[in-house]
Scaffold this motif. Sequence first.
Motif, PDB file in Angstrom:
ATOM      1  N   GLU A   1       0.826  -1.205   0.000  1.00 31.23           N
ATOM      2  CA  GLU A   1       0.000   0.000   0.000  1.00 31.23           C
ATOM      3  C   GLU A   1       0.863   1.260   0.000  1.00 31.23           C
ATOM      4  N   GLU A   2       1.975   1.217   0.741  1.00 31.16           N
ATOM      5  CA  GLU A   2       2.867   2.372   0.784  1.00 31.16           C
ATOM      6  C   GLU A   2       3.538   2.608  -0.569  1.00 31.16           C
ATOM      7  N   ALA A   3       3.890   1.519  -1.241  1.00 29.00           N
ATOM      8  CA  ALA A   3       4.597   1.644  -2.526  1.00 29.00           C
ATOM      9  C   ALA A   3       3.639   1.931  -3.682  1.00 29.00           C
ATOM     10  N   PHE A   4       2.456   1.301  -3.620  1.00 24.39           N
ATOM     11  CA  PHE A   4       1.474   1.451  -4.702  1.00 24.39           C
ATOM     12  C   PHE A   4       0.101   1.764  -4.098  1.00 24.39           C
ATOM     13  N   PRO A   5      -0.105   2.994  -3.661  1.00 24.86           N
ATOM     14  CA  PRO A   5      -1.373   3.353  -3.012  1.00 24.86           C
ATOM     15  C   PRO A   5      -2.576   3.046  -3.913  1.00 24.86           C
ATOM     16  N   GLY A   6      -3.554   2.385  -3.314  1.00 23.81           N
ATOM     17  CA  GLY A   6      -4.779   2.095  -4.058  1.00 23.81           C
ATOM     18  C   GLY A   6      -4.777   0.788  -4.818  1.00 23.81           C
ATOM     19  N   TYR A   7      -3.607   0.152  -4.945  1.00 25.25           N
ATOM     20  CA  TYR A   7      -3.554  -1.124  -5.669  1.00 25.25           C
ATOM     21  C   TYR A   7      -4.172  -2.228  -4.801  1.00 25.25           C
ATOM     22  N   ILE A   8      -5.033  -3.029  -5.416  1.00 21.16           N
ATOM     23  CA  ILE A   8      -5.676  -4.126  -4.687  1.00 21.16           C
ATOM     24  C   ILE A   8      -5.060  -5.448  -5.151  1.00 21.16           C
ATOM     25  N   ALA A   9      -4.414  -6.157  -4.226  1.00 21.39           N
ATOM     26  CA  ALA A   9      -3.748  -7.423  -4.537  1.00 21.39           C
ATOM     27  C   ALA A   9      -4.752  -8.576  -4.446  1.00 21.39           C
ATOM     28  N   PRO A  10      -4.466  -9.679  -5.150  1.00 23.65           N
ATOM     29  CA  PRO A  10      -5.397 -10.816  -5.150  1.00 23.65           C
ATOM     30  C   PRO A  10      -5.367 -11.656  -3.875  1.00 23.65           C
ATOM     31  N   ASN A  11      -4.314 -11.497  -3.055  1.00 25.40           N
ATOM     32  CA  ASN A  11      -4.192 -12.320  -1.846  1.00 25.40           C
ATOM     33  C   ASN A  11      -3.959 -11.451  -0.619  1.00 25.40           C
ATOM     34  N   SER A  12      -4.518 -11.882   0.511  1.00 24.31           N
ATOM     35  CA  SER A  12      -4.303 -11.176   1.775  1.00 24.31           C
ATOM     36  C   SER A  12      -3.027 -11.684   2.429  1.00 24.31           C
ATOM     37  N   ALA A  13      -2.545 -10.921   3.416  1.00 22.75           N
ATOM     38  CA  ALA A  13      -1.356 -11.334   4.167  1.00 22.75           C
ATOM     39  C   ALA A  13      -1.607 -12.660   4.882  1.00 22.75           C
ATOM     40  N   ASN A  14      -2.808 -12.844   5.415  1.00 21.65           N
ATOM     41  CA  ASN A  14      -3.135 -14.071   6.124  1.00 21.65           C
ATOM     42  C   ASN A  14      -3.149 -15.277   5.200  1.00 21.65           C
ATOM     43  N   GLU A  15      -3.703 -15.102   3.999  1.00 25.59           N
ATOM     44  CA  GLU A  15      -3.744 -16.210   3.033  1.00 25.59           C
ATOM     45  C   GLU A  15      -2.337 -16.626   2.629  1.00 25.59           C
ATOM     46  N   MET A  16      -1.471 -15.636   2.379  1.00 25.61           N
ATOM     47  CA  MET A  16      -0.105 -15.956   1.982  1.00 25.61           C
ATOM     48  C   MET A  16       0.663 -16.570   3.148  1.00 25.61           C
ATOM     49  N   ALA A  17       0.419 -16.075   4.353  1.00 26.55           N
ATOM     50  CA  ALA A  17       1.084 -16.643   5.531  1.00 26.55           C
ATOM     51  C   ALA A  17       0.720 -18.111   5.696  1.00 26.55           C
ATOM     52  N   ASN A  18      -0.513 -18.454   5.431  1.00 25.53           N
ATOM     53  CA  ASN A  18      -0.947 -19.840   5.544  1.00 25.53           C
ATOM     54  C   ASN A  18      -0.191 -20.734   4.565  1.00 25.53           C
ATOM     55  N   TYR A  19       0.012 -20.236   3.348  1.00 31.18           N
ATOM     56  CA  TYR A  19       0.774 -20.994   2.346  1.00 31.18           C
ATOM     57  C   TYR A  19       2.225 -21.166   2.806  1.00 31.18           C
ATOM     58  N   ILE A  20       2.840 -20.086   3.268  1.00 30.04           N
ATOM     59  CA  ILE A  20       4.241 -20.133   3.694  1.00 30.04           C
ATOM     60  C   ILE A  20       4.403 -21.028   4.914  1.00 30.04           C
ATOM     61  N   TYR A  21       3.444 -20.975   5.819  1.00 28.70           N
ATOM     62  CA  TYR A  21       3.466 -21.831   7.009  1.00 28.70           C
ATOM     63  C   TYR A  21       3.592 -23.300   6.605  1.00 28.70           C
ATOM     64  N   ASN A  22       2.722 -23.726   5.723  1.00 32.40           N
ATOM     65  CA  ASN A  22       2.734 -25.136   5.300  1.00 32.40           C
ATOM     66  C   ASN A  22       4.000 -25.489   4.519  1.00 32.40           C
ATOM     67  N   PHE A  23       4.425 -24.575   3.647  1.00 33.50           N
ATOM     68  CA  PHE A  23       5.619 -24.849   2.844  1.00 33.50           C
ATOM     69  C   PHE A  23       6.867 -24.950   3.720  1.00 33.50           C
ATOM     70  N   SER A  24       6.977 -24.094   4.713  1.00 32.17           N
ATOM     71  CA  SER A  24       8.183 -24.086   5.540  1.00 32.17           C
ATOM     72  C   SER A  24       8.320 -25.370   6.358  1.00 32.17           C
ATOM     73  N   LEU A  25       7.199 -25.994   6.684  1.00 31.40           N
ATOM     74  CA  LEU A  25       7.228 -27.225   7.477  1.00 31.40           C
ATOM     75  C   LEU A  25       7.373 -28.487   6.630  1.00 31.40           C
ATOM     76  N   THR A  26       6.963 -28.430   5.379  1.00 27.28           N
ATOM     77  CA  THR A  26       6.948 -29.652   4.557  1.00 27.28           C
ATOM     78  C   THR A  26       7.705 -29.531   3.237  1.00 27.28           C
ATOM     79  N   GLY A  27       7.946 -28.315   2.768  1.00 29.98           N
ATOM     80  CA  GLY A  27       8.527 -28.131   1.437  1.00 29.98           C
ATOM     81  C   GLY A  27       9.908 -28.712   1.267  1.00 29.98           C
ATOM     82  N   ASN A  28      10.668 -28.781   2.375  1.00 27.37           N
ATOM     83  CA  ASN A  28      12.033 -29.305   2.279  1.00 27.37           C
ATOM     84  C   ASN A  28      12.065 -30.807   2.029  1.00 27.37           C
TER      85      ASN A  28
END
Length: 226
Positions: A184-211
């Motif tokens: 939002e600070e870099a691109f005011p008004g831009y609407i992204a397709p994913n929320s921080a929580n949704e992406m965190a959920n993906y990263i959470y699972n990947f960090s535990l199993t992706g290796n």
Amino acid sequence: MKNIVITGTSRGIGFELAKMFAEKGHQVLALSRNTNPLDSFNHKNITTISVDLSNASDISKAINFVNNNWKKVDVLINNAGKLINKPFTELTSNDFLEVYKINVFAVAEITKNLIPFLQKGSHVVTISSMGGIQGSLKFPGLAAYSSAKGAVITLSELLAEEYKEQQIAFNVLALGAVQTEMLEEAFPGYIAPNSANEMANYIYNFSLTGNQFYNGKVLQVSSTTP
């Protein structure tokens, strides 16, 4: 229960990740300059340390905590980032340095210092950007940011090779646009397709199993085609 180190936890994806790991029973060391948001969350599984990642002596505070309390780290998530959006001709050498300090040098420094605590099966996940992927769609104004995000991709590939005999995995997630305060600070008004929580959920699972499936890889996590 695993020991998780996360950088850039004051807001956005890092904040959501710290909460997620803690609520699932893992021990979290949360590193950011501003610890107030997670201090207010006040979870018994989260230890916050105020760290300026561009300062090596600050990083040593985190290393000392690990050495004194954990002795091992199962997952390191290099999530902290700095973005400067300026036309190329207006970017100064100091702008480049400030962006690289957080997005590249700090990743190298904290990873290097945690190597003694990473064991067989440990996973280092570095958060990059689609802007750092060769051939992806690029945006004017992000010369410093995107080039830094490209640098950590190569760094992770090298570390995966260097530490493959120890069976420590290094992978990169190149994220597309995520609705965070930094975006939002870099691109005011831009609407992204994913929320921080949704992406965190993906990263959470990947960090535990992706290796189990990846090492030295860059996964493009974006719902749009470059």
